[in-house]
Design a protein around this motif. Structure first.
Motif, PDB file in Angstrom:
ATOM      1  N   ARG A 453      40.161  34.379  40.119  1.00  0.00           N
ATOM      2  CA  ARG A 453      40.649  33.923  41.414  1.00  0.00           C
ATOM      3  C   ARG A 453      41.909  33.096  41.226  1.00  0.00           C
ATOM      4  NH1 ARG A 453      39.388  33.441  46.548  1.00  0.00           N
ATOM      5  NH2 ARG A 453      37.432  34.569  46.199  1.00  0.00           N
ATOM      6  N   GLU A 490      43.445  34.892  46.508  1.00  0.00           N
ATOM      7  CA  GLU A 490      42.651  36.104  46.367  1.00  0.00           C
ATOM      8  C   GLU A 490      42.131  36.221  44.944  1.00  0.00           C
ATOM      9  OE1 GLU A 490      44.435  39.645  47.759  1.00  0.00           O
ATOM     10  OE2 GLU A 490      45.098  38.791  49.675  1.00  0.00           O
ATOM     11  N   SER A 491      41.237  37.204  44.740  1.00  0.00           N
ATOM     12  CA  SER A 491      40.652  37.419  43.420  1.00  0.00           C
ATOM     13  C   SER A 491      40.757  38.883  43.045  1.00  0.00           C
ATOM     14  CB  SER A 491      39.179  36.978  43.407  1.00  0.00           C
ATOM     15  OG  SER A 491      38.420  37.757  44.330  1.00  0.00           O
ATOM     16  N   ARG A 492      40.653  39.149  41.744  1.00  0.00           N
ATOM     17  CA  ARG A 492      40.705  40.506  41.211  1.00  0.00           C
ATOM     18  C   ARG A 492      39.627  40.664  40.138  1.00  0.00           C
ATOM     19  NH1 ARG A 492      43.310  40.952  45.034  1.00  0.00           N
ATOM     20  NH2 ARG A 492      45.448  41.727  45.315  1.00  0.00           N
ATOM     21  N   GLU A 569      31.979  43.507  49.725  1.00  0.00           N
ATOM     22  CA  GLU A 569      33.413  43.710  49.655  1.00  0.00           C
ATOM     23  C   GLU A 569      33.691  45.209  49.693  1.00  0.00           C
ATOM     24  OE1 GLU A 569      34.672  41.928  46.048  1.00  0.00           O
ATOM     25  OE2 GLU A 569      34.613  39.879  46.826  1.00  0.00           O
ATOM     26  N   THR A 571      36.930  48.089  48.890  1.00  0.00           N
ATOM     27  CA  THR A 571      38.277  48.473  48.502  1.00  0.00           C
ATOM     28  C   THR A 571      38.691  49.676  49.332  1.00  0.00           C
ATOM     29  OG1 THR A 571      37.554  49.988  46.753  1.00  0.00           O
ATOM     30  CG2 THR A 571      37.768  47.647  46.175  1.00  0.00           C
TER      31      THR A 571
END
Length: 720
Positions: A453, A490-492, A569, A571
């Motif tokens: 994050r 945001e996070s990845r 979540e 995508t």
């Protein structure tokens, strides 16, 4: 974390540095590269500065392949003065040099071709045989060399018109040959100089004329000291895009004991860039920009000409009157005949109709050059940095167009052709260990991943990320991952290895559910919900818990129905479903997608068997099934009537064919014979049967139409 220092490699390629100079006025300056801004759009902004007084001519050399970009983007900032003109040689200086010469550049490839191009010019030969005359021709001839080997050579015979007549000499045997006219010799000298200058065509020198402020010229004439001012020249040119790379170091913590590590990681970000500008960077202010700007090219350095239509020259033709063959006197009362040309002239519009069209509206006057420059690149104050090259003093900042700037706080030196690594990020970010299951990547095992994050204020550009597991004594390499652009807040999910300790099985079960059935206006409408269920069976690791994230594919037009109360979540291509898997345990998760749709079936278009098949579906309501069973009986009755009609028509066709055969046989039989009589009897019998078939067909068709009408009325009356 300790602030990373600047690393640079010193590989120097063979490239000549650019030359810069400023002249004009008692106080001259020199342009020096002071600022470089590199963009991920594949371009770089280069800004030069010079301190001048009075009128100044600033020269700047750029590579030939950069001229189009320079002409498109060059901008000049003068704190107090004004911008004059910017000059540079033409795109094809060699063609321009030979445009007014009596020979071309190709004619300079050999003496023979030059002499042929200069036929008529007067030349003088030197040596033991001196001749003066005008060139008539130079011809090539092949001669045999002395000896018996048959070798030959090529030489050129020059023919001159002298005062004594035609004289010849061999060009290769002449000691000297020159043009007697000094003007011709000067043309050849200029051409050779142009060829030599064209060898440096890979670079172009621009001259920027900077004007002194109003009233300064008079002060200089009176011997007063002129005030100094700063002039900035900047342009955008093609450059290799810079690349971002990251290192993430994870310390020992709860993750070693089988629990999800929700701690933090030390992140280092580096920008890898190359100096391929053609000159060394010495103590420049360096900034890199991450974003996706629109970068364009245009061939501004190439001359273009407008195609114009060619109008032929009007030439008056020769007039040839015809011979007079006499005339006839007509009756006076008869109306005189007018020629077609006279009639057309009589009916032509007045002269006003042939007036020229109104002039086109004039184009607006161009804006003054000073105003245009102010609109393109304003700057706040005389001493401030121009807005086009504005960068943040901090390490990272935001720019126009959703771009992020990373500015190095100290001057940077990079040799031409060298590579540099510049730190762009150094912070501690929250991380969480997860196991990401992506069926496309590995159908049996999830990927060991980290959820990173960005809790900072600046987005991080995309790049590769290398993981290190930092222990108490040393650090270990874990793996690499690809990181997309990570905006602030945001996070990845970053996957760096395959988690072989966890196994995943999948089982897909498609199904269909009827929620509503109606019949109206002869149409059966079924409200159907298609379901696609996928059951994931996850066998956990034997020694540690796992937080598994399952990516379940998304499908256009389908919605996630199970898990019912989850808000996962999503995508662009998948839902991310979390699943906690204890150590040594097996856990299942069912993900179901649903798609509602409607089926419209016209009942009158179905056969009896198709209607009966629909009526046998157990999911249909009882009332609908009973109605469909009744319609199937009516449709079967119609089919039976139609089958009866087909049989009668087939028999009728056979009877007609038999009659035709009997008629042909009757023609061949003797009248009054027994065979003739029997044939006539068979024909009479056939006629009687045809009459009966006609009556039966009429009855069958009426019955079939009545059955169809009954079916239509029953279908129309249905409303369920």
């Amino acid at each position: 974390m300790t602030r990373a220092i600047l690393l640079a490699s010193t590989a120097l390629l063979m490239a000549a540095p650019a030359a810069f100079a400023a002249t004009g006025g008692p106080a001259g300056g020199q342009l020096a590269l002071t600022r470089v801004l590199l963009s991920t759009g594949g371009v770089g902004y280069f800004e030069y500065e010079a301190t001048v007084s009075g009128d100044a001519d600033l020269s700047l050399e750029v590579r030939r392949d950069q001229v189009d970009d320079v002409l498109k983007s060059i901008v000049v900032y003068d704190d107090k003065g004004g911008v004059g003109t910017i000059a540079l040689p033409g795109a094809e200086p060699l063609d321009t040099a030979f445009r007014e010469l009596p020979f071309s550049a190709d004619d300079l490839t050999s003496p023979a071709t030059l002499l042929n191009a200069m036929r008529g010019a007067e030349v003088t030969t030197g040596g033991s045989r001196q001749l003066t005359g005008r060139l008539m021709s130079v011809t090539e001839e092949t001669v045999r060399l002395p000896g018996n080997d048959g070798a030959t050579t090529t030489r050129h015979r020059v023919t001159l018109m002298t005062g004594e007549g035609l004289r010849q000499l061999v060009l290769e045997e002449a000691d000297a040959l020159r043009f007697t006219d000094p003007a011709v010799q000067s043309q050849i000298d200029r051409a050779l100089s142009a060829v030599a200058e064209n060898a440096r065509r890979e670079r172009r020198r621009l001259t920027v004329h900077s004007r002194a402020p109003q009233g300064q010229e008079g002060g200089q004439g009176a011997g007063q000291a002129a005030g100094e001012r700063r002039v900035r020249v900047g342009f955008v040119a093609e450059m290799p895009l810079w690349k971002a790379t990251y290192r993430l170091s994870l310390g020992t913590g709860p993750g070693q004991n089988g629990q999800a590590d929700k701690g933090s990681g030390a992140l280092q970000g580096w920008a890898v860039l190359e100096n391929l500008s053609g000159e060394d960077w010495r103590g420049v202010d360096l900034t890199v920009v991450s974003g996706n700007p629109v970068t364009l090219r245009q061939a501004l350095y190439t001359p273009y000409f407008v195609e114009r239509p060619e109008v032929p020259v009007e030439v008056l033709g020769r007039v040839l009157p015809s011979a007079d063959e006499g005339a006839v006197t007509l009756n006076d009362a008869r109306p005189a005949m007018r020629s077609q040309s006279e009639a057309s002239r009589a009916g032509a519009p007045p002269a006003a109709a042939m007036a020229a069209p109104p002039p086109m509206p004039g184009a607006p006057a161009p804006a003054p050059m000073g105003d245009a420059l102010a609109k393109v690149a304003p700057y706040g104050s005389a001493a401030g940095t121009p807005a086009m090259a504005a960068v943040r003093g901090a390490e990272a900042g935001a720019a126009e167009g959703a771009q992020v700037l990373f500015h190095y706080p100290q001057p940077v030196s990079v040799p031409n052709g060298g590579t540099l690594m510049m730190p762009i990020a150094a912070s501690t970010l929250p991380v969480e260990r997860v196991a990401l299951y992506q069926p496309a990547a590995d159908a049996r095992h999830p990927l060991a991943s980290l959820r990173l994050r960005n809790d900072g204020d600046t987005a991080l550009p995309p790049g590769l990320l290398t993981f290190y597991d930092r222990g108490a004594a040393n650090s270990a390499y874990v793996g690499d991952a690809r990181m997309a652009t990570l905006p602030a807040g945001e996070s990845r999910l970053l996957s760096f290895a395959v988690d072989q300790a966890v196994t995943v099985d999948r089982e897909e079960k498609p199904s269909r559910r009827l929620s509503r059935a109606t019949i109206a206006d002869g149409v059966l409408t079924l409200s159907v919900t298609d379901r696609q269920s996928m059951t994931y069976t996850v066998a956990g690791a034997p020694d540690a818990d796992r937080d598994v994230v399952i990516e379940h594919p998304r499908r256009p037009g389908w919605e996630l129905a199970e898990p019912a109360h989850a808000k996962p979540e999503a995508t662009a291509t998948a839902y991310r479903l979390p699943l906690a898997v204890p150590a040594g345990k097996t856990v299942t998760l069912t993900a179901t997608l649903e798609r509602p749709r409607q089926e419209r079936i016209v009942l009158t278009d179905l056969t009896a068997d198709q209607i009966a098949a629909r009526a046998s579906a157990p999911e249909l309501p009882t009332e609908v099934r009973q109605a469909l069973t009744t319609l199937a009986g009516l449709r079967a009755a119609v089919a039976e009537k139609e089958r009866r009609i087909a049989e009668l028509e087939r028999e009728r066709a056979e009877r007609i064919a038999d009659q035709d055969r009997l008629r042909e046989n009757l023609k061949a039989l003797p009248p009054g014979s027994d065979l003739h009589k029997r044939t006539l009897a068979k024909m009479a019998e056939a006629e009687n049967r045809l009459d009966a078939l006609a009556r039966d067909l009429t009855t069958a068709r009426n019955e079939a139409e009545a059955a169809r009408q009954t079916l239509r009325e029953r279908v129309k009356a249905l409303a369920i």
